[in-house]
Design a protein around this motif. Structure first.
Motif, PDB file in Angstrom:
ATOM      1  N   PRO A 119       0.804  -1.372  -0.194  1.00 52.24           N
ATOM      2  CA  PRO A 119       0.074  -0.039  -0.126  1.00 52.24           C
ATOM      3  C   PRO A 119       0.854   1.281   0.042  1.00 52.24           C
ATOM      4  CG  PRO A 119      -0.613  -1.553   1.577  1.00 52.24           C
ATOM      5  CD  PRO A 119       0.430  -2.069   1.003  1.00 52.24           C
ATOM      6  N   ASN A 149      -1.927   5.935   4.937  1.00 55.54           N
ATOM      7  CA  ASN A 149      -0.885   4.867   5.080  1.00 55.54           C
ATOM      8  C   ASN A 149       0.604   5.369   5.484  1.00 55.54           C
ATOM      9  OD1 ASN A 149      -2.242   2.607   4.224  1.00 55.54           O
ATOM     10  ND2 ASN A 149      -1.768   3.293   1.884  1.00 55.54           N
ATOM     11  N   ASN A 188      -5.920  -1.617   6.603  1.00 56.20           N
ATOM     12  CA  ASN A 188      -6.260  -0.482   6.065  1.00 56.20           C
ATOM     13  C   ASN A 188      -6.843  -0.553   4.574  1.00 56.20           C
ATOM     14  OD1 ASN A 188      -7.146   2.533   6.010  1.00 56.20           O
ATOM     15  ND2 ASN A 188      -5.213   2.897   4.902  1.00 56.20           N
ATOM     16  N   GLU A 189      -6.214  -1.471   3.718  1.00 55.14           N
ATOM     17  CA  GLU A 189      -6.500  -2.021   2.627  1.00 55.14           C
ATOM     18  C   GLU A 189      -8.058  -2.633   2.573  1.00 55.14           C
ATOM     19  OE1 GLU A 189      -4.447  -0.148   0.822  1.00 55.14           O
ATOM     20  OE2 GLU A 189      -4.795  -1.619  -0.793  1.00 55.14           O
ATOM     21  N   GLN A 210     -10.688  -0.379   3.400  1.00 53.09           N
ATOM     22  CA  GLN A 210     -11.264   0.258   2.519  1.00 53.09           C
ATOM     23  C   GLN A 210     -12.096  -0.559   1.329  1.00 53.09           C
ATOM     24  OE1 GLN A 210      -7.967   2.065  -0.009  1.00 53.09           O
ATOM     25  NE2 GLN A 210      -6.696   2.779   1.893  1.00 53.09           N
TER      26      GLN A 210
END
Lengths: 441, 251
Positions: free
Chosen positions: B87, B143, B154-155, B158
Motif C-alpha cells: 500500500p 498509510n 487499511n486495505e 477500504q
C-alpha cells in the motif's frame, strides 16, 4: 537592463520631501538621504549580481510605478468584509496602499506595556521614540529595495512590547491595495520590537479588492529581545497583476524564538527577502514557506540566516508547487560564523513541477566556518509520483481530483505549521481553489 | 463476472503473461498461487489498470465491459478493487478526506447520493470495528507511517467501505504475523457474499487456511497450468511448486 540608471526609481520617493512625516527630524532625514544616495550609487540591480541572477526587473521597470501624491480612495468597512479571515479574533491594523488607516483598523484594548500604532503618527507625537532603532536592522544588509523603502519612508506599523508582556489575541496586519488611475507603488515600513520575554503572534496579510496593477515594497524590521517569542504567519495574496517585494529583517537576542510561515499565492512577480541574524546564544529561527507559481507567475525567495554566535537553531523549509509557465527561485543561504559552535541548521526546498514549462532555480547554500555543528540541506525537484496517483485512481478518484489531492498533501506540511487555525483553514481552501483551476492535467 | 481469455502482457520487452485464462462468477473465491516471478502480481496490476504493462493479446471482460479499455478509476467505479501488496504512503493526504472522496465518487457513478459528513462518519466507524482499527487512523495521512499490519488492514477496511463486486487481494498475507493475518482474513471473510467475488493472489497456502477458496489455480510462466479445489493448495504446500511444474513438463 545593465547600466540603466536608478533614476527610474526616483518616482518611488515622493517628490516633495517636506511632505514626508518627520521631515524636520535630522536623524530620519539623514537616513532617507543616505538610502537614496545608496540607491543611486548602486544603480538598478542587474543579473550579474548573485542576488538577482535568476530574477529580471525588466517587467517591473516597464510599469513606470510611482509613489502616489494623493491619498487612495478608502473602501468602506463593509467592502473590507470579504477579505477578513472567518473566525479570526484579532487586534486588526489596516493599511491602505501603505498608509495606516485608523478608521478601518480595530485594535481594541491592549495589555499594559504594549504599544501598537501607525509609524507616521508616532513620528509626529514622539519624534525620537525610534531614533537609533528604525532601520538599524535592515541597513546593514544593503538590500536595494530596502534602501528604496527607507528613502521614501512614510507610514506603517509600529509595535513595541515591554518586557514580559503578552498579546493574547493575534495582531493582524492587513496590507490592502486599492487600484488607482496610474500604476502606484506603496512602500510601507514596519517596526516590531519585543523586549525581553514578550510574546506575540503576528498575522500579516497582503490582499487587494480587485485585479489591479500596483507594486508593494514593504520592509518589516523585527527585534526580538532575550527569550522573546514571535509567531508570524505571512500570507501574500496580492492581486494577480501585482508586483510584490517584501523584506523581512530579523534580529534575535539570546533564547529568543521566531517562528515564521510564508505563504505565497498572489502577485505576478513576487520577491521575498528574509534576513535573520541570530545574535544571542540559543536563539531559534524557524522559517517555513509554501509558494504556488502558476502560469507566468514568479515567486522569488531569498533567505539569509546568520548564525553569529554558538548554539543557535535555524530551520528553513520551503515547498513550491509550479505549473503552466510558472517560475520560482529559492536562494537560501545559512552562514555559520567561526565561533558559532554547536549551531544546528537544516535547510530544505522541495518543488513539485506540474508542467514541463515550469521552471525552478533552487540554490541552497551552507557556509560553515565552525567545526562542531549540525547542518544539512536538501533539495528536490520532482513530479507527482505515478504510484501515488495510481493508488488514488484505483479507489475510484478521477485523475484530476487525485492530482489535486496529492498537491494539497504536499502542501499540507507547511499549511499545518501556520499558527492560527482560522488562517490554516482559509489557506487550505485557497490553495485547493487555486489547484482547482490549475491546468495540471 | 470476470472473464480473462488468452491474456498476454509485457513489461518492457519481457512477456510476463503468456496466454492466461480465468473465469470468475459472482460469489466465488479464486486463489491464484504460483512461484515468484510467475506473473501473479502482473495479473493483479493489469486487471486494475496500473501503468507500465502493455497488453499484447487476449481480452478481459468485467461486468460485460472491456475492462482493458477503461481507466483505473472507471474500473474501480465498475466494482473492481485491488488490495495492494505494498500500500502506497500518501503523506499529507488525510485518510478521512481520501475515503470520503473515494466512496462518494463510486456512489455517484452508481447513481447513489453522496454521503454527508455525518452519515459518512457513522459508516466508517462501523467498518473500522470489523478490522479492529482505531478511530485515530481517520486523522492520519493515508498509510503514512503505518506499520505493515496497519497498512494491510487499511486495505481491507477500504474494501469494506467501497463494497466492490470483485476484490483482488495481491499477496495480502505478505509481511503479516499470525494475529494480523487472522484479523485481515476475518475482515475478508466478513465481506464474502453471493454477489461478491474474490481473487486471492498468494505465494503461500497459509492465507488459504483462513480464507477458504472455491477454486485454486496454479500460475507458472505466465499461464494457468493447473486448476482444482482447495485441496490443490494443500498438495502444493506439501510437495512444492516443483511437483506441479514437473507434471506440467511431463505432460
Amino acid at each position: 537592463m545593465t547600466g540603466a540608471s536608478a533614476a527610474s526609481f526616483d518616482n518611488w520617493v515622493p517628490a516633495r520631501a517636506a511632505d514626508l512625516p518627520g521631515a524636520a527630524l535630522d536623524w530620519l532625514e539623514s537616513q532617507r538621504h543616505q538610502a537614496l544616495a545608496r540607491v543611486r550609487a548602486h544603480g538598478i540591480p542587474s543579473s550579474k549580481e548573485e542576488a538577482w541572477r535568476y530574477t529580471s526587473l525588466k517587467g517591473l521597470l516597464e510599469q513606470g510605478f510611482s509613489a502616489a501624491a494623493e491619498r487612495p480612495p478608502l473602501p468602506t468597512l463593509e467592502a473590507l468584509h470579504p477579505l477578513l479571515v472567518p473566525g479570526l479574533d484579532s487586534h486588526r491594523v489596516v493599511l491602505v496602499n501603505g498608509c495606516y488607516i485608523p478608521e478601518l483598523s480595530a485594535l481594541g484594548p491592549l495589555p499594559l506595556g504594549v504599544r501598537i500604532g501607525g509609524l507616521r503618527s508616532l513620528l509626529a507625537s514622539e519624534p525620537d521614540a525610534l531614533r537609533d532603532r528604525l532601520n538599524g536592522i535592515a541597513e546593514g544588509h544593503q538590500s536595494f529595495f530596502a534602501a528604496l523603502n527607507t528613502a521614501g519612508l512614510d507610514d506603517g506599523l509600529v509595535v513595541m512590547m515591554e518586557p514580559d508582556t503578552r498579546l493574547d489575541r493575534p495582531l493582524e496586519l492587513i496590507h490592502l491595495a486599492v487600484g488607482m488611475d496610474a500604476p502606484r507603488v506603496a512602500q510601507p515600513r514596519h517596526w516590531v520590537a519585543l523586549d525581553e520575554g514578550a510574546q506575540a503572534r503576528l498575522i500579516e496579510r497582503y490582499v487587494s479588492l480587485d485585479q489591479s496593477l500596483y507594486c508593494t515594497n514593504s520592509v518589516l524590521e523585527i527585534a526580538l529581545g532575550r527569550d522573546a517569542l514571535l509567531e508570524h504567519d505571512r500570507i501574500q495574496s496580492e492581486s494577480p497583476n501585482a508586483f510584490h517585494i517584501a523584506g523581512l529583517y530579523l534580529h534575535q537576542e539570546t533564547g529568543s524564538r521566531y517562528h515564521g510561515v510564508n505563504i505565497g499565492l498572489g502577485g505576478r512577480w513576487a520577491r521575498t527577502e528574509i534576513y535573520a541574524r541570530l545574535a544571542g546564544m540559543h536563539a531559534e529561527c524557524d522559517l517555513q514557506g509554501l509558494y504556488l507559481a502558476g502560469d507566468r507567475q514568479l515567486m522569488d525567495y531569498h533567505l539569509d540566516v546568520d548564525h553569529a554566535v554558538p548554539a543557535c537553531v535555524s530551520r528553513e523549509g520551503f515547498k513550491g508547487i509550479l505549473y503552466g509557465k510558472g517560475r520560482a527561485v529559492f536562494d537560501g543561504r545559512v552562514v555559520v560564523a567561526k565561533e558559532a559552535q554547536k549551531s544546528d541548521a537544516a535547510m530544505s526546498n522541495h518543488n513539485l513541477m506540474l508542467s514541463e514549462s515550469a521552471e525552478i532555480d533552487t540554490k541552497p547554500q551552507l557556509e560553515i566556518n565552525a567545526d562542531d555543528v549540525k547542518c544539512s540541506h536538501g533539495t528536490t525537484v520532482g513530479q507527482l509520483e505515478p504510484e501515488m496517483l495510481f493508488y488514488l485512481r484505483s479507489r475510484g478518484i478521477a485523475a484530476p481530483a487525485a492530482r489535486r489531492m496529492l498537491c494539497l498533501g504536499f502542501a499540507e506540511e507547511v499549511i499545518a505549521s501556520l499558527h492560527a487555525e482560522s488562517v490554516r483553514e482559509q489557506i487550505s481552501e485557497q490553495v485547493g481553489q487555486r489547484l482547482e483551476t490549475a491546468p495540471i492535467d | 463476472m470476470l472473464s480473462v481469455k488468452g491474456l498476454r502482457a509485457n513489461v518492457g520487452e519481457n512477456e510476463i503473461l503468456k496466454g492466461l485464462d480465468i473465469e470468475v462468477r459472482p460469489g466465488e473465491v479464486h486463489a491464484i498461487m504460483g512461484p515468484n516471478g510467475s506473473g501473479k502480481s502482473t495479473l493483479a496490476h493489469v486487471l486494475s489498470g496500473r501503468e507500465g504493462y502493455s497488453v499484447t493479446g487476449g481480452s478481459v471482460t468485467f461486468e460485460g465491459q472491456d475492462l482493458l479499455a477503461l481507466e483505473p478509476e472507471e474500473r474501480a467505479r465498475l466494482g473492481l478493487f485491488l488490495a495492494f501488496q505494498y500500500p502506497v504512503e500518501l503523506p499529507g493526504v488525510n485518510n478521512t478526506y481520501f475515503l470520503k472522496a473515494a466512496l462518494n465518487s463510486i456512489r455517484k457513478s452508481r447513481g447513489q447520493e453522496e454521503l454527508d459528513a455525518v452519515s459518512f462518519l457513522r459508516l466508517i466507524k462501523e467498518k473500522l470495528k470489523i478490522l479492529h482499527l482505531d478511530d485515530s487512523l481517520l486523522k492520519r495521512a493515508v498509510n503514512a507511517g503505518f506499520s505493515g499490519g496497519e497498512k494491510k488492514r487499511n486495505e481491507i477496511f477500504q474494501m469494506a467501505l467501497l463494497e466492490p463486486k470483485l476484490a483482488i487481494l495481491d499477496e495480502t498475507d505478505s509481511g503479516l504475523d499470525i494475529d494480523a493475518l487472522r484479523v485481515v482474513a476475518d475482515g475478508v471473510n466478513a465481506l464474502r457474499s453471493p454477489q461478491r467475488a474474490m481473487l486471492v493472489v498468494t505465494h503461500y497456502q497459509r492465507l488459504l487456511d483462513y480464507i477458504e477458496p472455491d477454486i485454486v489455480h496454479v500460475l507458472a510462466k505466465g499461464r494457468i497450468i493447473r486448476s482444482g479445489g482447495k485441496e490443490l493448495a494443500r498438495e502444493l504446500e506439501e510437495k512444492g511448486y516443483g511437483w506441479v511444474l514437473d507434471q506440467e513438463q511431463a505432460a
